[in-house]
Design a protein around this motif. Structure first.
Motif, PDB file in Angstrom:
ATOM      1  N   THR A  33       3.266  -8.764  -1.187  1.00 23.42           N
ATOM      2  CA  THR A  33       4.556  -8.704  -0.517  1.00 23.42           C
ATOM      3  C   THR A  33       4.404  -7.705   0.634  1.00 23.42           C
ATOM      4  O   THR A  33       3.882  -6.606   0.442  1.00 23.42           O
ATOM      5  CB  THR A  33       5.667  -8.239  -1.467  1.00 23.42           C
ATOM      6  N   LEU A  34       4.826  -8.116   1.798  1.00 21.83           N
ATOM      7  CA  LEU A  34       4.617  -7.313   3.003  1.00 21.83           C
ATOM      8  C   LEU A  34       5.959  -6.971   3.633  1.00 21.83           C
ATOM      9  O   LEU A  34       6.855  -7.817   3.687  1.00 21.83           O
ATOM     10  CB  LEU A  34       3.765  -8.090   4.007  1.00 21.83           C
ATOM     11  N   ILE A  51       8.426 -10.115   3.558  1.00 21.05           N
ATOM     12  CA  ILE A  51       8.060 -11.493   3.274  1.00 21.05           C
ATOM     13  C   ILE A  51       7.276 -11.523   1.978  1.00 21.05           C
ATOM     14  O   ILE A  51       6.332 -10.758   1.775  1.00 21.05           O
ATOM     15  CB  ILE A  51       7.271 -12.115   4.455  1.00 21.05           C
ATOM     16  N   ARG A  52       7.699 -12.388   1.091  1.00 24.38           N
ATOM     17  CA  ARG A  52       7.060 -12.548  -0.213  1.00 24.38           C
ATOM     18  C   ARG A  52       6.818 -14.026  -0.411  1.00 24.38           C
ATOM     19  O   ARG A  52       7.770 -14.804  -0.445  1.00 24.38           O
ATOM     20  CB  ARG A  52       7.958 -11.996  -1.321  1.00 24.38           C
ATOM     21  N   TRP A  53       5.562 -14.401  -0.494  1.00 21.99           N
ATOM     22  CA  TRP A  53       5.201 -15.814  -0.495  1.00 21.99           C
ATOM     23  C   TRP A  53       5.835 -16.454   0.741  1.00 21.99           C
ATOM     24  O   TRP A  53       5.557 -16.019   1.848  1.00 21.99           O
ATOM     25  CB  TRP A  53       5.625 -16.477  -1.795  1.00 21.99           C
ATOM     26  N   GLY A  54       6.687 -17.407   0.602  1.00 22.59           N
ATOM     27  CA  GLY A  54       7.290 -18.054   1.760  1.00 22.59           C
ATOM     28  C   GLY A  54       8.706 -17.606   2.053  1.00 22.59           C
ATOM     29  O   GLY A  54       9.341 -18.119   2.983  1.00 22.59           O
ATOM     30  N   ASP A  55       9.184 -16.629   1.332  1.00 22.41           N
ATOM     31  CA  ASP A  55      10.565 -16.170   1.485  1.00 22.41           C
ATOM     32  C   ASP A  55      10.628 -14.922   2.353  1.00 22.41           C
ATOM     33  O   ASP A  55       9.833 -13.998   2.189  1.00 22.41           O
ATOM     34  CB  ASP A  55      11.179 -15.862   0.124  1.00 22.41           C
ATOM     35  N   SER A  69       6.614 -12.879   9.850  1.00 20.71           N
ATOM     36  CA  SER A  69       5.724 -13.985   9.491  1.00 20.71           C
ATOM     37  C   SER A  69       4.364 -13.414   9.110  1.00 20.71           C
ATOM     38  O   SER A  69       4.084 -12.233   9.346  1.00 20.71           O
ATOM     39  CB  SER A  69       5.591 -14.978  10.651  1.00 20.71           C
ATOM     40  N   ARG A  70       3.549 -14.270   8.535  1.00 19.66           N
ATOM     41  CA  ARG A  70       2.228 -13.831   8.097  1.00 19.66           C
ATOM     42  C   ARG A  70       1.211 -14.927   8.353  1.00 19.66           C
ATOM     43  O   ARG A  70       1.543 -16.110   8.303  1.00 19.66           O
ATOM     44  CB  ARG A  70       2.254 -13.445   6.622  1.00 19.66           C
ATOM     45  N   ASP A  71      -0.020 -14.526   8.587  1.00 19.87           N
ATOM     46  CA  ASP A  71      -1.139 -15.450   8.699  1.00 19.87           C
ATOM     47  C   ASP A  71      -2.157 -14.996   7.660  1.00 19.87           C
ATOM     48  O   ASP A  71      -2.911 -14.042   7.877  1.00 19.87           O
ATOM     49  CB  ASP A  71      -1.728 -15.406  10.108  1.00 19.87           C
TER      50      ASP A  71
END
Length: 125
Positions: A33-34, A51-55, A69-71
């Motif tokens: 979780t970021l 952001i945690r998984w896609g949420d 967002s994350r990559d």
């Protein structure tokens, strides 16, 4: 050991945009979780987004203007900031939670294990 490193801060005018990046090491980055937090002079550190998984989760003050967002392939977290305001001026910190976190705690800074050194964002009026 996870060591987040932020980049992308600087000076921008009111109404402008900026994107922050955070690279974090670790083989299980996709499970982290970021979060982004910020701290203005004389104020406590406050939650910005996570952001945690896609949420995704946002503070009310930035909802509709900021996008997290994350990559996972690049082990990188982003914060796209649009329509910036002078009150967004702060040091922005990337935070990593490497174990499970419940939704009610996702906005709590003490829940995060690892922190970057911070990057200054200054919005001029």
């Amino acid at each position: 050991q996870v060591q987040p490193v932020e980049s992308g801060g600087g000076l921008v005018q009111t109404g402008g945009s900026m994107r922050l990046s955070c690279i974090a090491s670790g083989n299980t980055f996709n499970q982290y979780t970021l979060g982004w937090f910020r701290q203005a002079p004389g104020k406590e550190r406050e939650f910005v987004a996570a952001i945690r998984w896609g949420d995704s989760y946002y503070a009310d003050a930035v909802k509709g203007r900021f996008t997290i967002s994350r990559d996972n392939a690049k082990n990188t977290l982003y914060l796209q900031m649009n329509n910036l305001k002078p009150e967004d001026t702060a040091v922005y910190y990337c935070a990593v939670k490497s174990s499970r976190i419940i939704t009610s705690q996702i906005r709590t800074a003490s829940q995060y294990h690892y922190w970057g050194q911070g990057t200054q964002v200054t919005v001029s009026s």
